[in-house]
Motif scaffolding. Structure first.
Motif, PDB file in Angstrom:
ATOM      1  N   LYS A  91       2.721   4.929  -2.797  1.00 24.30           N
ATOM      2  CA  LYS A  91       2.323   5.969  -2.449  1.00 24.30           C
ATOM      3  C   LYS A  91       3.464   7.003  -2.181  1.00 24.30           C
ATOM      4  N   GLN A 123      -2.573   5.275  10.723  1.00 19.95           N
ATOM      5  CA  GLN A 123      -3.442   4.061  10.809  1.00 19.95           C
ATOM      6  C   GLN A 123      -2.990   2.741  11.165  1.00 19.95           C
ATOM      7  N   LEU A 167      -1.069   9.755   7.137  1.00 21.43           N
ATOM      8  CA  LEU A 167      -2.361   9.371   7.551  1.00 21.43           C
ATOM      9  C   LEU A 167      -2.219   7.616   7.551  1.00 21.43           C
ATOM     10  N   HIS A 168      -1.881   7.002   6.494  1.00 21.56           N
ATOM     11  CA  HIS A 168      -1.860   5.510   6.219  1.00 21.56           C
ATOM     12  C   HIS A 168      -1.155   5.042   7.155  1.00 21.56           C
ATOM     13  N   ASP A 187       4.977   7.737  -6.034  1.00 20.03           N
ATOM     14  CA  ASP A 187       4.124   8.897  -6.561  1.00 20.03           C
ATOM     15  C   ASP A 187       4.828  10.257  -5.768  1.00 20.03           C
ATOM     16  N   ALA A 232      -0.222  17.227   0.136  1.00 19.49           N
ATOM     17  CA  ALA A 232      -1.390  16.300   0.034  1.00 19.49           C
ATOM     18  C   ALA A 232      -0.842  14.893  -0.239  1.00 19.49           C
ATOM     19  N   LEU A 233       0.291  14.725  -0.881  1.00 17.51           N
ATOM     20  CA  LEU A 233       0.802  13.256  -0.908  1.00 17.51           C
ATOM     21  C   LEU A 233       1.540  12.940   0.619  1.00 17.51           C
ATOM     22  N   ASP A 278       0.978  -1.167   0.004  1.00 18.99           N
ATOM     23  CA  ASP A 278      -0.108  -0.136  -0.088  1.00 18.99           C
ATOM     24  C   ASP A 278       0.780   1.072  -0.120  1.00 18.99           C
ATOM     25  N   ASP A 283       0.688  14.037   3.552  1.00 16.67           N
ATOM     26  CA  ASP A 283      -0.424  13.814   4.284  1.00 16.67           C
ATOM     27  C   ASP A 283      -1.093  12.441   4.195  1.00 16.67           C
ATOM     28  N   ASP A 284      -1.185  11.914   2.957  1.00 21.26           N
ATOM     29  CA  ASP A 284      -1.826  10.834   2.261  1.00 21.26           C
ATOM     30  C   ASP A 284      -1.092   9.662   3.087  1.00 21.26           C
ATOM     31  N   VAL A 285       0.366   9.830   3.060  1.00 19.14           N
ATOM     32  CA  VAL A 285       1.344   8.697   3.534  1.00 19.14           C
ATOM     33  C   VAL A 285       1.503   8.772   5.134  1.00 19.14           C
TER      34      VAL A 285
END
Length: 97
Positions: free
Chosen positions: A14, A84, A80-81, A17, A73-74, A10, A76-78
């Motif tokens: 990310k 979690q 956050l994942h 990218d 933004a990228l 996963d 933040d996505d990494v």
């Protein structure tokens, strides 16, 4: 596929990218940091190593690097994942709910 391999499957795309964006926009310092994180994550074989990578990621805010909007933004996505996943791995499943 075990949990660590699933997380890697996963997160590596990310991070890939993010690295592509950083390199395309000539954000060399940020690309260097996230390249190291990518390499470290790729070499992870257990939960402890994975959590070490997450700790490394948690230092992102303290790098002193000005990221552009798309990079933020990228990132933040990494993050956050990773947050979690770390919460799921640290949850105590031995106690009844």
């Amino acid at each position: 596929m075990n949990a660590v391999e699933s997380v890697k499957a996963d997160l590596l795309p990310k991070l890939g990218d993010l690295l592509t964006h950083l390199l395309d926009t000539e954000q060399a310092e940020a690309a260097s940091f996230f390249s190291r994180v990518f390499h470290d994550l790729n070499g992870v074989s257990g939960e402890e190593q994975l959590l070490e990578v997450f700790i490394e990621l948690s230092t992102t805010a303290f790098l002193g690097i000005d990221f552009d909007g798309p990079a933020l933004a990228l990132i933040d996505d990494v993050l956050l994942h990773a947050e979690q996943v770390a919460a799921a791995f640290s949850a105590d499943t031995s106690q009844p709910q």
